[in-house]
Design an enzyme around this catalytic site. Structure first.
Site, short mmCIF file in Angstrom:
data_model
loop_
_atom_site.label_atom_id
_atom_site.label_comp_id
_atom_site.label_asym_id
_atom_site.label_seq_id
_atom_site.Cartn_x
_atom_site.Cartn_y
_atom_site.Cartn_z
CE LYS A 13 -4.57 2.41 -4.87
NZ LYS A 13 -4.84 1.16 -5.63
NE ARG A 89 -4.02 -2.30 -0.60
CZ ARG A 89 -3.16 -1.38 -0.75
NH1 ARG A 89 -2.90 0.28 -0.73
NH2 ARG A 89 -2.71 -1.20 -2.13
NE ARG A 128 0.95 0.37 -10.62
CZ ARG A 128 0.53 -0.11 -10.57
NH1 ARG A 128 0.17 1.39 -10.43
NH2 ARG A 128 1.12 -0.52 -9.48
NE ARG A 162 4.12 -0.74 -6.92
CZ ARG A 162 3.06 -0.50 -6.49
NH1 ARG A 162 2.54 0.55 -5.72
NH2 ARG A 162 2.54 -1.22 -5.40
NE ARG A 173 -0.24 -5.07 -5.96
CZ ARG A 173 0.77 -4.22 -6.67
NH1 ARG A 173 1.28 -4.81 -7.67
NH2 ARG A 173 0.21 -2.79 -6.86
P1 AMP Z 1 -0.14 -0.42 -3.31
O1 AMP Z 1 1.49 0.79 -3.25
O2 AMP Z 1 -0.69 0.55 -2.58
O3 AMP Z 1 -0.32 -0.36 -3.79
O4 AMP Z 1 0.71 -0.67 -1.74
C1 AMP Z 1 1.59 -1.53 -2.16
C2 AMP Z 1 1.91 -2.93 -1.13
O5 AMP Z 1 2.43 -2.40 0.15
C3 AMP Z 1 0.66 -3.58 -0.89
O6 AMP Z 1 0.52 -4.49 -1.85
C4 AMP Z 1 0.52 -3.96 0.82
O7 AMP Z 1 1.84 -5.03 0.28
C5 AMP Z 1 1.14 -2.14 1.52
N1 AMP Z 1 0.52 -1.83 1.80
C6 AMP Z 1 0.04 -1.19 1.52
N2 AMP Z 1 -1.08 0.07 1.95
C7 AMP Z 1 -1.45 -0.99 2.96
C8 AMP Z 1 -2.72 -0.58 3.83
N3 AMP Z 1 -3.37 -0.23 4.00
N4 AMP Z 1 -2.85 -1.69 4.11
C9 AMP Z 1 -1.92 -3.03 4.98
N5 AMP Z 1 -1.03 -2.87 3.08
C10 AMP Z 1 -0.87 -1.78 2.44
#
Ligand code: AMP
Length: 227
Positions: A13, A89, A128, A162, A173
């Site tokens: 993404k 999400r 990554r 990360r 996740r």
């Molecule tokens: P990402 O970088 O998009 O994989 O997001 C990392 C973490 O941030 C996720 O595992 C969630 O804990 C939190 N997070 C990011 N976007 C959302 C969202 N739209 N709703 C809820 N939690 C989020």
């Protein structure tokens, strides 16, 4: 042109959102990046979000919506659109996003799902890393910088990995994605805004499919040539 890029963690993404940002001059808005910035700044929101993120769980809807909607509001009128990466999400987030945009006479043109099997995702996530300055994504095995240690996109020499890209958190996740985020696919399908791309194709092929979708976007933005 406003687009959502959806898919499980590790689907690409972020990589494809950066591609769309460069090519169509729209703004990438990553909810994960917003939350990581809040954690790094040790703000109240950051402190609250951290425990959920460390466990691979979703941060409560209200917290994420506040931070994302404020960011959309802060965009200059000269920006021709945005790509939401990692948001919405949950179906609740999607519904509130639609209501929020409608009040501003805006809308999501496409929800693009980058689809990848779970087995491939674990392998991908493990290697990554991203540029600390511009956020360009790299991978130990699949996409190393052209010059070792130097970002292809901005020339920075600092990179991040990360904290939540470890096997246990990744499994959580993925489970959260299947349970809470997959229902969104039906939400956008019913609305006729869904497009699904095979995310196991090479990165440039995925980008090509995205171009095909976006060239039919209602606002009909013309892509700028890449240099
Ligand atoms: P990402 O970088 O998009 O994989 O997001 C990392 C973490 O941030 C996720 O595992 C969630 O804990 C939190 N997070 C990011 N976007 C959302 C969202 N739209 N709703 C809820 N939690 C989020």
């Amino acid at each position: 042109m406003n687009v959502i890029v959806m898919g499980p963690p590790g689907a690409g993404k972020g990589t494809q959102s950066k591609y769309i940002e460069d090519r169509y001059r729209v703004k990438q808005l990553s909810s994960g990046d917003m939350l990581r910035n809040a954690v790094a700044s040790e703000s109240e929101i950051g402190k609250l979000a951290k425990s959920y993120m460390d466990a691979g769980q979703l941060v409560p809807d209200r917290v994420v919506m506040d931070i994302v909607f404020a960011t959309i509001d802060s965009l200059s009128d000269t920006v021709p659109g945005f790509i939401l990466d990692g948001f919405p999400r949950t179906v609740q987030q999607a519904k509130e996003l639609d209501a929020f945009l409608e009040a501003k006479q805006k809308a999501i043109d496409w929800a693009i799902v980058i689809d990848v099997s779970d087995d491939r995702l674990v392998e991908r996530i493990a290697g990554r890393f991203t540029c600390a300055k511009c956020g360009e994504g790299y991978h130990d095995k699949f996409k190393r910088p052209k010059v070792e240690g130097v970002c292809d996109r901005c020339g920075s020499t600092a990179f991040n990995r990360r904290a939540d890209d470890n096997p246990d958190t990744v499994r959580n996740r993925l489970a959260v994605y299947h349970k809470q985020t997959k229902p969104l696919v039906d939400y956008y399908r019913k609305e006729g805004r869904l497009r699904i791309i095979d995310g196991e194709l090479p990165i440039d092929q995925v980008s090509k499919h995205i171009d095909e979708i976006l060239s039919n976007a209602p606002s009909n933005l013309v892509a700028s040539e890449r240099v």
